[in-house]
Design a protein around this motif. Structure first.
Motif, mmCIF file in Angstrom:
data_model
loop_
_atom_site.group_PDB
_atom_site.id
_atom_site.type_symbol
_atom_site.label_atom_id
_atom_site.label_comp_id
_atom_site.label_asym_id
_atom_site.label_seq_id
_atom_site.Cartn_x
_atom_site.Cartn_y
_atom_site.Cartn_z
ATOM 1 N N ALA A 120 0.807 -1.221 0.000
ATOM 2 C CA ALA A 120 0.000 0.000 0.000
ATOM 3 C C ALA A 120 0.841 1.272 0.000
ATOM 4 C CB ALA A 120 -0.931 -0.001 1.216
ATOM 5 N N LEU A 121 2.009 1.242 0.628
ATOM 6 C CA LEU A 121 2.758 2.482 0.854
ATOM 7 C C LEU A 121 4.043 2.593 0.045
ATOM 8 C CD1 LEU A 121 2.411 2.756 4.743
ATOM 9 C CD2 LEU A 121 0.976 3.804 2.986
ATOM 10 N N THR A 122 4.440 1.541 -0.653
ATOM 11 C CA THR A 122 5.661 1.620 -1.460
ATOM 12 C C THR A 122 5.332 1.324 -2.920
ATOM 13 O OG1 THR A 122 6.409 -0.694 -1.433
ATOM 14 C CG2 THR A 122 6.864 0.629 0.535
ATOM 15 N N SER A 123 6.276 1.608 -3.769
ATOM 16 C CA SER A 123 6.097 1.338 -5.202
ATOM 17 C C SER A 123 6.684 -0.009 -5.601
ATOM 18 C CB SER A 123 6.769 2.449 -6.023
ATOM 19 O OG SER A 123 8.160 2.516 -5.724
ATOM 20 N N ARG A 124 7.072 -0.829 -4.626
ATOM 21 C CA ARG A 124 7.688 -2.116 -4.912
ATOM 22 C C ARG A 124 6.665 -3.090 -5.505
ATOM 23 N NH1 ARG A 124 13.004 -1.056 -4.979
ATOM 24 N NH2 ARG A 124 13.681 0.024 -3.072
ATOM 25 N N SER A 125 7.131 -3.925 -6.418
ATOM 26 C CA SER A 125 6.269 -4.950 -7.004
ATOM 27 C C SER A 125 6.100 -6.104 -6.026
ATOM 28 C CB SER A 125 6.878 -5.463 -8.310
ATOM 29 O OG SER A 125 8.105 -6.148 -8.043
ATOM 30 N N LEU A 126 5.133 -6.972 -6.300
ATOM 31 C CA LEU A 126 4.909 -8.123 -5.425
ATOM 32 C C LEU A 126 6.147 -9.025 -5.337
ATOM 33 C CD1 LEU A 126 1.227 -9.106 -6.330
ATOM 34 C CD2 LEU A 126 2.029 -7.814 -4.352
ATOM 35 N N PRO A 127 6.816 -9.344 -6.471
ATOM 36 C CA PRO A 127 8.036 -10.155 -6.344
ATOM 37 C C PRO A 127 9.117 -9.479 -5.518
ATOM 38 C CG PRO A 127 7.228 -10.200 -8.608
ATOM 39 C CD PRO A 127 6.432 -9.163 -7.885
ATOM 40 N N ILE A 169 8.677 -7.309 -3.051
ATOM 41 C CA ILE A 169 8.277 -7.392 -1.640
ATOM 42 C C ILE A 169 8.549 -8.792 -1.105
ATOM 43 C CG2 ILE A 169 6.313 -7.282 -0.058
ATOM 44 C CD1 ILE A 169 5.106 -5.148 -1.931
ATOM 45 N N GLY A 170 8.222 -9.792 -1.902
ATOM 46 C CA GLY A 170 8.466 -11.162 -1.472
ATOM 47 C C GLY A 170 9.927 -11.432 -1.174
ATOM 48 N N ARG A 171 10.802 -10.905 -2.038
ATOM 49 C CA ARG A 171 12.240 -11.099 -1.808
ATOM 50 C C ARG A 171 12.682 -10.438 -0.519
ATOM 51 N NH1 ARG A 171 12.454 -10.474 -7.516
ATOM 52 N NH2 ARG A 171 12.890 -8.241 -7.331
ATOM 53 N N ARG A 172 12.121 -9.258 -0.204
ATOM 54 C CA ARG A 172 12.509 -8.544 1.013
ATOM 55 C C ARG A 172 11.955 -9.212 2.265
ATOM 56 N NH1 ARG A 172 14.242 -3.361 0.562
ATOM 57 N NH2 ARG A 172 14.707 -3.677 2.764
ATOM 58 N N PHE A 173 10.929 -10.055 2.104
ATOM 59 C CA PHE A 173 10.350 -10.763 3.251
ATOM 60 C C PHE A 173 10.818 -12.212 3.274
ATOM 61 C CE2 PHE A 173 7.733 -7.067 3.487
ATOM 62 C CZ PHE A 173 7.252 -7.017 4.792
ATOM 63 N N GLY A 174 12.112 -12.398 3.255
ATOM 64 C CA GLY A 174 12.683 -13.720 3.424
ATOM 65 C C GLY A 174 12.654 -14.601 2.199
ATOM 66 N N GLY A 175 12.584 -13.988 0.998
ATOM 67 C CA GLY A 175 12.635 -14.771 -0.225
ATOM 68 C C GLY A 175 11.329 -15.460 -0.584
ATOM 69 N N ASP A 186 7.597 -15.919 -2.570
ATOM 70 C CA ASP A 186 7.200 -15.602 -3.941
ATOM 71 C C ASP A 186 6.021 -14.634 -3.935
ATOM 72 O OD1 ASP A 186 4.763 -17.036 -3.624
ATOM 73 O OD2 ASP A 186 5.784 -18.899 -4.122
ATOM 74 N N HIS A 187 5.677 -14.128 -5.120
ATOM 75 C CA HIS A 187 4.684 -13.057 -5.199
ATOM 76 C C HIS A 187 3.287 -13.533 -4.822
ATOM 77 C CE1 HIS A 187 3.950 -15.002 -9.070
ATOM 78 N NE2 HIS A 187 2.800 -14.370 -9.111
ATOM 79 N N THR A 188 3.005 -14.834 -4.997
ATOM 80 C CA THR A 188 1.676 -15.327 -4.630
ATOM 81 C C THR A 188 1.455 -15.281 -3.124
ATOM 82 O OG1 THR A 188 2.525 -17.616 -4.575
ATOM 83 C CG2 THR A 188 1.581 -16.837 -6.656
ATOM 84 N N THR A 189 2.511 -15.486 -2.351
ATOM 85 C CA THR A 189 2.408 -15.389 -0.890
ATOM 86 C C THR A 189 2.085 -13.956 -0.477
ATOM 87 O OG1 THR A 189 4.008 -17.174 -0.613
ATOM 88 C CG2 THR A 189 3.616 -15.764 1.289
ATOM 89 N N VAL A 190 2.758 -12.999 -1.122
ATOM 90 C CA VAL A 190 2.499 -11.591 -0.819
ATOM 91 C C VAL A 190 1.068 -11.232 -1.188
ATOM 92 C CG1 VAL A 190 3.208 -9.220 -1.280
ATOM 93 C CG2 VAL A 190 4.923 -11.034 -1.195
ATOM 94 N N LEU A 191 0.637 -11.659 -2.363
ATOM 95 C CA LEU A 191 -0.729 -11.347 -2.806
ATOM 96 C C LEU A 191 -1.760 -11.943 -1.849
ATOM 97 C CD1 LEU A 191 -2.547 -10.090 -4.938
ATOM 98 C CD2 LEU A 191 -2.400 -12.232 -6.233
ATOM 99 N N HIS A 192 -1.536 -13.169 -1.401
ATOM 100 C CA HIS A 192 -2.441 -13.782 -0.431
ATOM 101 C C HIS A 192 -2.511 -12.961 0.849
ATOM 102 C CE1 HIS A 192 -4.367 -16.781 2.119
ATOM 103 N NE2 HIS A 192 -3.360 -16.642 2.977
ATOM 104 N N SER A 193 -1.343 -12.500 1.324
ATOM 105 C CA SER A 193 -1.310 -11.712 2.560
ATOM 106 C C SER A 193 -2.062 -10.402 2.394
ATOM 107 C CB SER A 193 0.147 -11.434 2.949
ATOM 108 O OG SER A 193 0.839 -12.631 3.240
ATOM 109 N N VAL A 194 -1.872 -9.727 1.256
ATOM 110 C CA VAL A 194 -2.553 -8.457 1.013
ATOM 111 C C VAL A 194 -4.064 -8.664 1.012
ATOM 112 C CG1 VAL A 194 -2.944 -6.643 -0.693
ATOM 113 C CG2 VAL A 194 -0.616 -7.450 -0.225
#
Length: 480
Positions: free
Chosen positions: A429-436, A438-444, A446-454
């Motif tokens: 919501a607050l950064t311009s980072r893509s889902l992949p 963000i996923g890398r910054r949260f312990g590697g 993948d983008h589907t995990t980030v999308l599920h969390s959002v």
């Protein structure tokens, strides 16, 4: 200059040295690191240069001292040491004397030789032995209690600072250590400088030293390299009042050494004041015992300035500009700056300075339309403040009392999963980072995990009004 080198000869030598360095490193590197260096004096085998910023002093001394000495030795083989000090208002803060060959006598020169790393300036050292005192960082003569603008967000910190300065002069200790923390530009450095000024003015025999963390770290590393670490430690332990600024930059062995020094100073009833951009518990580079020791003292936060304090600061700066430049700041302009520039005190100073410059250069009266035109980037900088994922991890970790490494781990317990999902939602919501990304910054992940969390957090917010308020609070904390 030394007795055998005239001032003109020194200038000529320095010009040749600059030319050699420029030819060796190239135009870009020379402009970045060497162009603003100035020769102050040559005393014996010691070359004294000055630089306009503390960072430049430390960087050049750490990375280019050998190259500079080599360039000098091509004309003056006897030169063997280099000192770079801070230059303020066109003048270096200290003049140097040659280091003695043997143990210095009581009648040694008033300016002591430096046993370890060179740094800008000794505030006060009254040790009996000359020649073994280190340099502290330069203090700003403008940063006194008299020039500090007080208000609700900083009044407790100001009161504590005044009490510390008074206690030092009477040889007593009330709170120890004292730990001031706030975001950038809210007056921590001003208070540390003011304490030093007041303590020295009241009792010149007190040994008061102000050090930025980078200079503390630089001193210690160089002391180890020169095998004089014991002298460095002994010097620190003779200090009556030690003020450490920007503690968040302390790391590595220097952080460990500070822990040992802090324990010694507290045991000996010496006063320590520390300033940093976060509470002691968030200084992960410090040993747990040191963080505990700092937390066990008096921890004083300075909160974001409210409108009344911002207006008082702008009014003070406007009054100073009026007396110096004969400009007029109408009340609506002062109100506009106070409401529009809400980041920190330095931006308020900068806003006043810009309007004065615009008036002096164009002759245009200082009005609200001029302020809107001149200060647009300061206002936009606040409106579009860039939030980093690192900021999100820090705030979420602190708010939910979950260690940062747990947020990045694979743990699936509820007390970790929910804060982790909220942190991912905030990152989206607050950064311009893509889902992949963000996923890398949260312990590697993948983008589907980030999308599920959002999507999970969005669903919980629709069903839970308290969670909505909680996330809005986190957003405000990140945007401060």
């Amino acid at each position: 200059m030394s007795a055998d080198l005239s001032e003109a000869g020194g200038r000529e030598l320095w010009a040749r040295v600059r030319a050699r360095i420029k030819a060796a490193v190239g135009e870009d590197v020379f402009t970045s690191w060497f162009a603003r260096l100035e020769l102050e004096e040559i005393v014996g085998d010691l070359v004294h240069l000055s630089a306009p910023t503390r960072f430049l002093c430390s960087w050049v001394q750490s990375n280019y001292s050998d190259r500079i000495l080599e360039a000098f030795r091509q004309d003056a083989a006897e030169i063997g040491r280099l000192q770079i000090t801070l230059r303020i208002n066109g003048q270096a803060r200290v003049k140097l004397a040659p280091a003695p060959e043997a143990q210095p006598s009581r009648e040694a020169e008033a300016a002591p030789a430096q046993p370890v790393a060179a740094a800008p300036r000794l505030i006060r050292d009254t040790s009996a032995q000359k020649g073994d005192a280190l340099s502290g960082s330069a203090i700003d003569p403008r940063m006194t209690f008299e020039t500090f603008v007080a208000g609700g967000p900083n009044e407790i910190a100001l009161g504590v600072a005044r009490q510390v300065a008074s206690a030092v002069t009477s040889g007593t200790v009330t709170f120890n250590p004292v730990y001031l923390h706030s975001t950038v530009g809210l007056g921590k450095s001003h208070l540390l400088n003011a304490i030093a000024h007041a303590a020295i003015s009241a009792d010149a025999t007190r040994n008061v030293v102000y050090l930025t963390a980078d200079h503390f770290m630089y001193h210690f590393i160089t002391a180890v390299q020169r095998q004089s670490a014991i002298a460095f430690k002994e010097w620190l332990r003779r200090v009556d009042l030690l003020l450490i600024d920007d503690m968040q930059f302390l790391q590595g062995k220097s952080a460990t050494e500070f822990g040992h020094t802090l324990g010694t100073l507290l045991t000996g009833a010496k006063q320590v004041v520390v300033a940093a951009d976060s509470p002691p518990r968030d200084l992960e580079m410090l040993d747990e015992r040191v963080r505990s020791r700092l937390s066990g003292g008096l921890v004083v936060p300075i909160t974001t300035f409210d409108f009344e304090l911002r207006r008082a600061i702008v009014q003070r700066r406007a009054d100073q500009a009026t007396s110096r430049f004969s400009v007029h700041f109408p009340a609506p302009v002062i109100d506009y700056i106070s409401r529009a520039v809400v980041s920190h005190g330095r931006d308020l100073d900068g806003a006043v300075n810009r309007l004065v410059a615009a008036n002096q250069l164009t002759g245009e009266l200082i009005t609200v339309p001029l302020a809107e035109k001149t200060l647009g980037d300061l206002i936009r900088a606040r409106e579009t403040r860039r939030v980093r994922i690192e900021d999100i991890l820090r705030i979420v970790s602190r708010h939910y009392k979950v260690p940062r490494n747990e947020l990045l781990s694979s743990r699936r317990s509820r007390d970790v999963v929910r804060p982790r999902q909220i942190a991912m939602y905030l990152a989206k919501a607050l950064t311009s980072r893509s889902l992949p990304e963000i996923g890398r910054r949260f312990g590697g992940r993948d983008h589907t995990t980030v999308l599920h969390s959002v999507r999970k957090v969005e669903q919980m917010m629709r069903d839970d009004g308290e969670l909505c308020q909680e996330i809005e609070l986190l957003k405000r904390m990140l945007e401060e």
